[in-house]
Structures are given as C-alpha cells and as structure tokens.
Design a protein around this motif. Structure first.
Motif, PDB file in Angstrom:
ATOM      1  N   TYR A   1       2.878   3.248   4.822  1.00 36.72           N
ATOM      2  CA  TYR A   1       3.353   2.770   3.534  1.00 36.72           C
ATOM      3  C   TYR A   1       3.851   1.348   3.751  1.00 36.72           C
ATOM      4  CZ  TYR A   1       6.633   2.663  -0.464  1.00 36.72           C
ATOM      5  OH  TYR A   1       7.321   2.334  -1.594  1.00 36.72           O
TER       6      TYR A   1
ATOM      7  N   CYS B   1      -6.558   1.648   2.051  1.00 37.78           N
ATOM      8  CA  CYS B   1      -5.457   2.005   1.166  1.00 37.78           C
ATOM      9  C   CYS B   1      -5.972   2.813  -0.023  1.00 37.78           C
ATOM     10  CB  CYS B   1      -4.765   0.730   0.690  1.00 37.78           C
ATOM     11  SG  CYS B   1      -3.337   1.053  -0.328  1.00 37.78           S
ATOM     12  N   ARG B   2      -5.325   3.933  -0.272  1.00 40.65           N
ATOM     13  CA  ARG B   2      -5.749   4.787  -1.392  1.00 40.65           C
ATOM     14  C   ARG B   2      -4.975   4.507  -2.667  1.00 40.65           C
ATOM     15  NH1 ARG B   2      -7.526  10.661   0.242  1.00 40.65           N
ATOM     16  NH2 ARG B   2      -9.018  10.105   1.838  1.00 40.65           N
ATOM     17  N   ARG B   3      -3.710   4.051  -2.537  1.00 42.63           N
ATOM     18  CA  ARG B   3      -2.893   3.785  -3.725  1.00 42.63           C
ATOM     19  C   ARG B   3      -2.035   2.554  -3.525  1.00 42.63           C
ATOM     20  NH1 ARG B   3      -0.525   9.288  -3.870  1.00 42.63           N
ATOM     21  NH2 ARG B   3      -2.349  10.494  -4.361  1.00 42.63           N
ATOM     22  N   GLY B   4      -1.962   1.733  -4.551  1.00 42.95           N
ATOM     23  CA  GLY B   4      -1.015   0.627  -4.583  1.00 42.95           C
ATOM     24  C   GLY B   4      -1.357  -0.576  -3.730  1.00 42.95           C
TER      25      GLY B   4
ATOM     26  N   CYS C   1       0.873  -1.169   0.000  1.00 46.71           N
ATOM     27  CA  CYS C   1       0.000   0.000   0.000  1.00 46.71           C
ATOM     28  C   CYS C   1       0.905   1.212   0.000  1.00 46.71           C
ATOM     29  CB  CYS C   1      -0.921   0.024   1.219  1.00 46.71           C
ATOM     30  SG  CYS C   1      -1.978   1.503   1.216  1.00 46.71           S
ATOM     31  N   HIS C   2       0.779   2.060  -0.990  1.00 44.75           N
ATOM     32  CA  HIS C   2       1.667   3.206  -1.117  1.00 44.75           C
ATOM     33  C   HIS C   2       1.126   4.465  -0.454  1.00 44.75           C
ATOM     34  CE1 HIS C   2       3.244   0.937  -4.847  1.00 44.75           C
ATOM     35  NE2 HIS C   2       3.757   0.471  -3.737  1.00 44.75           N
ATOM     36  N   PHE C   3      -0.125   4.408   0.003  1.00 44.99           N
ATOM     37  CA  PHE C   3      -0.689   5.571   0.701  1.00 44.99           C
ATOM     38  C   PHE C   3      -1.910   5.125   1.495  1.00 44.99           C
ATOM     39  CE2 PHE C   3      -3.358   9.406   0.948  1.00 44.99           C
ATOM     40  CZ  PHE C   3      -2.458  10.265   1.555  1.00 44.99           C
ATOM     41  N   ARG C   4      -1.766   5.048   2.795  1.00 44.53           N
ATOM     42  CA  ARG C   4      -2.882   4.653   3.660  1.00 44.53           C
ATOM     43  C   ARG C   4      -3.005   5.647   4.807  1.00 44.53           C
ATOM     44  NH1 ARG C   4      -4.028  -1.080   6.700  1.00 44.53           N
ATOM     45  NH2 ARG C   4      -5.953  -0.407   7.654  1.00 44.53           N
TER      46      ARG C   4
END
Length: 98
Positions: free
Chosen positions: A65, A35-38, A26-29
């Motif tokens: 992250y 998780c918003r990205r990845g 998860c690249h943005f939580r």
C-alpha cells in the motif's frame, strides 16, 4: 555575500520550498500484479512524506500500500502471523522503490 548573490539564493530557496514532494499511490498491489486500486500520484502536503506499507506472511510479500502520509514513522510490527513494514521517505516517488 553581495546583494545579487543573496537575492539569487533567496529565490532558489523559494523555488525549492514551492515544489511539492510527489509520491506514488496504490491502495492494493500484489507481488504478481500491477496496482489493482488507487494507482496515481499524490503531492505531499505540510508534514507529509511518502509512505509504503508492505505486509508479509512467512517472509513472502502478500500486498503493499503506498500513499502520502502525515506524521509517517518507520516501523515493523508482527500481528496475527503477519509482518507489517512501514517505510517513509522524502524524495519524489521514493515509496515505489522501498
């Protein structure tokens, strides 16, 4: 150890070696959100472990992250009034919990 036991032990070691460590990505939580990205799963390659980076401001979690990380080190450091916490682990999906 008899020959049959040695062969079974060798096969077990081969199976354990062949199964890859699985980590959450998860690249943005944010704490109030999923998780918003990845979001996904990564399989750790050689020398990789599961890693989680959490960023705190005034002791409140701001973002996190999670990835498979090569040569991961557990560490904590403070920069610009924020605390950065890196944690590494070696069990499947363990970076989602830490």
């Amino acid at each position: 150890m008899n020959r049959h036991s040695l062969m079974l032990f060798s096969l077990f070691c081969l199976i354990v070696e062949a199964t890859s460590l699985k980590c959450v990505t998860c690249h943005f939580r944010t704490p109030s959100d999923h998780c918003r990205r990845g979001f996904g799963i990564c399989e750790a390659q050689k020398y990789e472990t599961c890693m989680s980076l959490r960023i705190y401001s005034n002791n409140t979690l701001q973002i996190s992250y999670m990835v498979c990380q090569r040569f991961c080190n557990n560490l904590v450091y403070i920069f610009n009034n924020r605390t950065y916490v890196h944690k590494c682990c070696h069990l499947d999906y363990c970076n989602f919990k830490i």
